[in-house]
Design an enzyme around this catalytic site. Structure first.
Site, PDB file in Angstrom:
ATOM      1  N   GLN B 184       2.560   6.139   2.389  1.00 44.96           N
ATOM      2  CA  GLN B 184       2.866   7.143   1.364  1.00 44.96           C
ATOM      3  C   GLN B 184       4.340   7.163   0.987  1.00 44.96           C
ATOM      4  OE1 GLN B 184       0.934   8.741  -0.546  1.00 44.96           O
ATOM      5  NE2 GLN B 184      -1.039   8.543   0.479  1.00 44.96           N
ATOM      6  N   SER B 204       0.545  -0.238   1.816  1.00 44.36           N
ATOM      7  CA  SER B 204      -0.640  -0.415   0.985  1.00 44.36           C
ATOM      8  C   SER B 204      -0.235  -0.556  -0.478  1.00 44.36           C
ATOM      9  CB  SER B 204      -1.559   0.798   1.139  1.00 44.36           C
ATOM     10  OG  SER B 204      -2.661   0.671   0.286  1.00 44.36           O
ATOM     11  N   ALA B 205      -0.977  -1.355  -1.216  1.00 46.85           N
ATOM     12  CA  ALA B 205      -0.650  -1.576  -2.630  1.00 46.85           C
ATOM     13  C   ALA B 205      -1.174  -0.454  -3.522  1.00 46.85           C
ATOM     14  CB  ALA B 205      -1.229  -2.916  -3.093  1.00 46.85           C
ATOM     15  N   HIS B 206      -2.303   0.141  -3.153  1.00 46.31           N
ATOM     16  CA  HIS B 206      -2.965   1.023  -4.125  1.00 46.31           C
ATOM     17  C   HIS B 206      -2.390   2.439  -4.157  1.00 46.31           C
ATOM     18  CE1 HIS B 206      -5.847   3.648  -1.809  1.00 46.31           C
ATOM     19  NE2 HIS B 206      -5.570   2.772  -0.878  1.00 46.31           N
ATOM     20  N   THR B 242      -9.792 -16.302   3.797  1.00 45.99           N
ATOM     21  CA  THR B 242      -9.140 -16.767   2.581  1.00 45.99           C
ATOM     22  C   THR B 242      -8.423 -15.598   1.916  1.00 45.99           C
ATOM     23  OG1 THR B 242     -10.787 -18.481   2.281  1.00 45.99           O
ATOM     24  CG2 THR B 242      -9.532 -17.845   0.334  1.00 45.99           C
ATOM     25  N   CYS B 329      -9.841   9.674   2.914  1.00 44.23           N
ATOM     26  CA  CYS B 329     -10.383   8.852   3.988  1.00 44.23           C
ATOM     27  C   CYS B 329     -10.981   9.660   5.117  1.00 44.23           C
ATOM     28  CB  CYS B 329      -9.308   7.921   4.549  1.00 44.23           C
ATOM     29  SG  CYS B 329      -9.023   6.512   3.488  1.00 44.23           S
TER      30      CYS B 329
END
Lengths: 501, 501
Positions: B184, B204-206, B242, B329
C-alpha cells in the site's frame, strides 16, 4: 546469407502466440472491469461475474463443472500445489508413496525431488523408447502406501500420449488418486477429465494461444487440501491473491477456440508428416524420436546424428527459425533432456536432438523454408562455429594470450559457479553494447552456463566479421566437471567485467 | 432516486484502475513478444530483454538492484513465500519466533496462523488506537529465538505508516531480519528499501494502476530459500513458471509513473481533508479512525455510529459509489475487520466503519457528489432496508409461510455451511435471472454468508417494487452461532433451488 527477415516459429510447445480474440478480450477486461472480484459493490460484482463465466468456460473445455476448477498463476503452480498438498494430506494419514512417470514436466520432477526430502517415497516407472509407460509395471508397483499416480497426458518434448484412462481404471481398483498434467494435451486432443477418470489435472493458457500467467487445476471431490498460497478467500480459499482477471478472461477466450483447434489437428498432422518426409529426404541418418502412434499431431522430436543441437538451434535462429533443444523450463541447457535420457538415449544422442512443435498457423511454406535451410546445413553451406570441448580448456589454453575468453552468463549463473580464469564478462541479453570492444585478432571463445546461449553470441560475432570464433560445449558446468582441480585452484581468478559502450 | 449513471470509485486500496500507458504497453508485449523468455533463440531473447528491463525498472522504483527483485503472481504469493521459506530455513537452525504486527494483510495473518501449526511461534505486538506499534514493546520481545520481524509499511485499511526504519535499526542490533509488506505504500510515499533497511519486502502492481496478477519480492543477500513453486530456473530458481511477461512489463510501466504519483499526493491529501471536513459537517458523531499523523494521504477510515457498514456500502453502491468495509481479501464479510478490532474497536463499532481510498483521478466533484449522497443518507432520504438479527430467525419465523427466505450464497459457501430451512436458493452473481420468481406478497428475507452481499440484493428487489424486504445481519454465519441447536437439528432442510428464467 544472414537474412533475419522471415520468422518461422516452431516452438509452440514452449509457448504460443496470443490470438487476436484473446488479446481483444483481455483489453476489454483490463479497461472496463478493473473492480476487485472480491468487492461487494457493482464494480466488484461485474468483475466477479466475468470470473464466474470464465470459470464455467474453462471447466467446459475440460469436461468439468465450474466448481471443480481452481485458477492459478501457471501450470507449474498447479502441479506444485497438487503434489505438495496431497503429500501433506496423505503423509499425515501414513501413506507416503507417489508413482510417477520419469518424463514429467520439470515442475513435477523438481517438486517430487523436493518431496522426497520430506518423507515422500517417489517411485518412477520405466518408459519404452517412445515414452510409453507399462500398465503391468504400474500395477506391480501399487501398494497400500501409494496415494497418488502422477502421469502427464501428453509429453511436451516428444508428444507421447499416455493411456491415462487405463491408468485410472487400475487406480480405481486400488483406491488411489490419479493426477495428470494435461497442459500439452489441451487443444491438441480432446480432453475430458470425466472420461479420463482423473481426480486432479493441471492446465495452462499459454499453450493454447492464451496469455502467460494463468493456469487451472481440476479437482474432483472435496479433499481438505492445504493452500499453497494462504490469505484471501479467493478460489474457495484454496488459492489466495487478487485474481488476474484479464488473464483469466483471456484463458476462457482461448478455451472457446478449442473446438476449432481440434478440427485443425488433421491439417497439422499432415504438415508434420510433410516435414518429417522432407527431413528424411535430406538426411537418411536422422532418427525420429517421437512415437509413430498415440502422439501429438504437432510435435516432432528428431535426432541429427553428429550435429550438436545447440549449434543447430543457433544456426536455425540465424534464419529466423525457432526450435527447441528441450523444455524451456529445464535448467537453461545445463543438462541433456531428462525425457530423452529416459527413453534410452545417451547424453551425446540427447544433445543431437531438436524438437519442432507446429501451430495452427504454421504454413507449408514455413516448413519448406525450414527444409531449405536444413538442406544448406547438411551441405555445409551455412556459417559454422567451432565447438571446443571443456576438457581442452586447461591451464595452457587459459594462459595463452591469443585466446580471448568471453563469459556471457547471467548474473545469477555467475553467483552459482565461478568463471574460467582470465575471462571477460559481458551481458548476454544486451550483448550488442559490447561488440565493439571484442578484439578481432584473437581466438574468441564464447562461454555460457550450459553451452546453448554461447552459440547465439558466437554467430553474432561471426556475422560482425570475427572469424576465429568458438564456443565451449556444455559451458562452465562442463568445464567445472572436466577440470575440477583447475576450477578449485583458480576458478574465478582475474575476471574482467567489460562495461557497455 | 436510483441513478446508476455516475461512478465514483473510492476503493483504490482494494485495486486501482489500469492506466492507459500500462494497458498500451501490455498490448504491445502480448502482441509482439510472445516468445518464452527461457528460450535461447531471438524471439525468446527479446522477451528475456523485456523481462530484464522490467526488473531493473521495478527494482529502481523501490531503490533496489535488479538482482534483488523476484517477480511473483501477486503480493499474497510474495508474502507466503517469504514467511514460509524463511520459517523453513530458520526452524532447521533452531530459531522459531516471528514477531508481527496484528494489523497485517490477510495473506500475512493467515500464513502466520498456518506456520504456528508447524512449529513457528508467532508473537503479535499490540497497536495503539491509530494502529502504531511501539518500538519499546518490540525490543522487549526480541530474543535469541527470533529470526524475523514482519511489519507492513503502510496499512491498507486505515493508512497508518509504521516506523520501519526504527524497527530495522532495532533489528540490526539483534541480528534479526525484517520483512515489510510495502504494497500500500508504493506510489503513495517514497519507498526505498535501502533507506528503510529491510531485508525482505513485498510489492504489488494492481495498487499502482498496474495489472492484477503480478507482484514482486525484494530480497537482500543470498539466503538459500526454498522455492514456493519448484520447477524451472525462472527467477533464478526461486519461482518457477513461465513468466507473465505482459503483466511484468505492465508492472514496470506502472512503476515509471511513481514519481508522478508522489507529486500528486499533496493534492490527494487536500481532497481527503476536504472529504473529512465535509463528512464532519454532515454528521458530528462520526469518528475518524485513520491516524492524524503518519497516514497515507489517500486513505480514510470512518466510523458511522449507529449505521451498519454493510447497509451503508450497499446504499452508496446504489448511487455508483464504491467504498469498502475492510480488506477485499478478508473472508467475504463473515467477520469484522481484524485491523479495527486490534485498534480497540468493538465488533459492533467495527461493523459501523467504512474505508474510502482515493486515487490520483478522484475529483473534488466526485467527493461533493458522495457528500450529497451521505447528506441524504443521514436525512433518511435514501431507500432503506430492514436488518433482521440472526437470533430472531427461530423455528416460528422459519415456519411462518408469510416469510420467504432467499439464500443468495455462492456454491462454495453452501458447501461450507448448511442453509436456513425452507429457504430458496438463487445465484448472487446472476440474480437478475431469478427476479421474476420472487413473490411480491411475502416478507422477503435475503440471506448471504456474512451479511454484506445480501444488502445489494435487497436493494435490487426494493428497486423492483418489493417493499417487504429485509436481510439477515451477519448472514448464515451469524445464524449458525445464534441458533446453534436449530442449525444442528434442521439446518439445510427443505431447501428449494430455483432455476433461472
Amino acid at each position: 546469407m544472414f537474412s533475419l527477415q522471415r520468422q518461422v516459429y516452431l516452438d509452440n510447445n514452449a509457448t504460443t502466440s496470443v490470438s487476436r480474440p484473446v488479446r481483444k478480450r483481455m483489453m476489454q477486461v483490463l479497461k472496463g472491469y478493473y473492480g476487485n472480484p472480491s468487492s461487494p459493490y457493482s464494480l466488484g460484482r461485474s468483475a466477479a461475474r466475468i470470473l464466474a463465466e470464465s470459470r464455467a468456460t474453462v471447466a467446459g473445455a475440460m469436461g468439468a463443472q465450474a466448481e471443480e476448477v481452481i485458477f492459478t498463476s501457471c501450470a507449474s503452480e498447479a502441479n506444485n500445489f497438487l503434489l505438495k498438498s496431497l503429500s501433506q494430506h496423505y503423509l499425515a494419514k501414513g501413506k507416503r508413496k507417489i508413482i510417477s512417470s520419469p518424463i514429467e514436466h520439470p515442475s513435477v520432477m523438481q517438486t517430487l525431488e523436493y518431496l522426497e526430502s520430506s518423507g515422500v517415497e517417489v517411485c518412477y516407472l520405466s518408459v519404452d523408447s517412445q515414452g510409453f509407460i507399462s500398465l503391468h509395471e504400474l500395477e506391480s508397483l501399487l501398494d497400500e502406501s501409494t496415494f497418488l499416480i502422477c502421469c502427464m497426458l501428453a509429453n511436451n518434448e516428444i508428444g507421447t500420449i499416455q493411456d491415462i484412462k487405463g491408468i485410472c481404471e487400475l487406480a480405481r481398483q486400488h483406491n488411489i488418486h490419479v493426477m495428470s498434467d494435461c497442459v500439452q494435451a489441451l487443444g491438441k486432443i480432446p480432453v475430458n477429465v470425466n472420461e479420463l477418470g482423473v481426480d486432479f489435472a493441471s492446465f495452462s493458457a499459454h499453450k493454447i494461444y492464451g496469455p502467460k500467467g494463468v493456469g487451472a487445476i481440476y479437482m474432483k471431490g472435496d479433499l481438505p487440501l492445504c493452500p499453497l498460497i494462504h490469505g484471501g478467500h479467493q478460489e474457495t480459499g484454496i488459492r489466495a491473491g487478487t485474481e488476474s482477471l484479464h488473464n483469466i478472461a483471456g484463458f476462457a477466450e482461448a478455451c472457446k477456440a478449442i473446438p476449432d483447434s481440434l478440427a485443425k489437428q488433421q491439417q497439422i498432422a499432415q504438415n508434420k508428416q510433410f516435414f518429417i518426409n522432407g527431413l528424411k529426404g535430406l538426411n537418411e541418418a536422422l532418427q525420429i524420436i517421437s512415437p509413430d502412434r498415440a502422439c501429438l499431431s504437432n510435435t516432432i522430436s528428431v535426432r541429427f546424428p553428429g550435429l550438436n543441437n545447440a549449434v543447430l538451434m543457433a544456426t536455425l535462429d540465424l534464419y529466423g527459425i525457432s526450435a527447441s533443444a528441450g523444455s524451456a523450463c529445464s535448467t537453461a541447457g545445463t543438462e541433456p533432456s531428462h525425457v530423452l535420457l529416459s527413453l534410452g538415449l545417451s547424453e551425446e544422442q540427447a544433445n543431437e536432438t531438436l524438437r519442432f512443435s507446429l501451430s495452427e498457423t504454421t504454413k507449408q511454406r514455413d516448413l519448406l523454408y525450414t527444409l531449405r535451410i536444413f538442406s544448406n546445413v547438411f551441405a555445409g553451406k551455412t556459417p559454422e562455429i567451432q565447438a571446443v570441448r571443456a576438457s581442452k580448456i586447461d591451464k595452457a589454453f587459459i594462459e595463452n594470450p591469443q585466446n580471448y575468453l568471453l563469459d556471457i552468463r547471467f548474473w545469477h549463473e555467475r553467483q552459482m559457479l565461478k568463471g574460467i580464469p582470465n575471462s571477460y564478462e559481458v551481458s548476454f541479453l544486451f550483448f550488442k553494447r559490447y561488440v565493439k570492444q571484442i578484439p578481432k585478432n584473437k581466438n574468441i571463445v564464447v562461454i555460457c552456463m550450459g553451452g546453448i546461449d554461447a552459440t547465439a553470441i558466437a554467430f553474432t560475432l561471426k556475422k560482425r566479421g570475427i572469424d576465429n570464433i568458438s564456443f565451449v560445449l556444455g559451458g562452465v558446468v562442463a568445464w567445472r566437471l572436466a577440470q575440477a582441480d583447475l576450477y578449485k585452484e583458480i576458478g574465478g581468478f582475474n575476471i574482467t567485467k567489460l562495461t557497455p559502450s
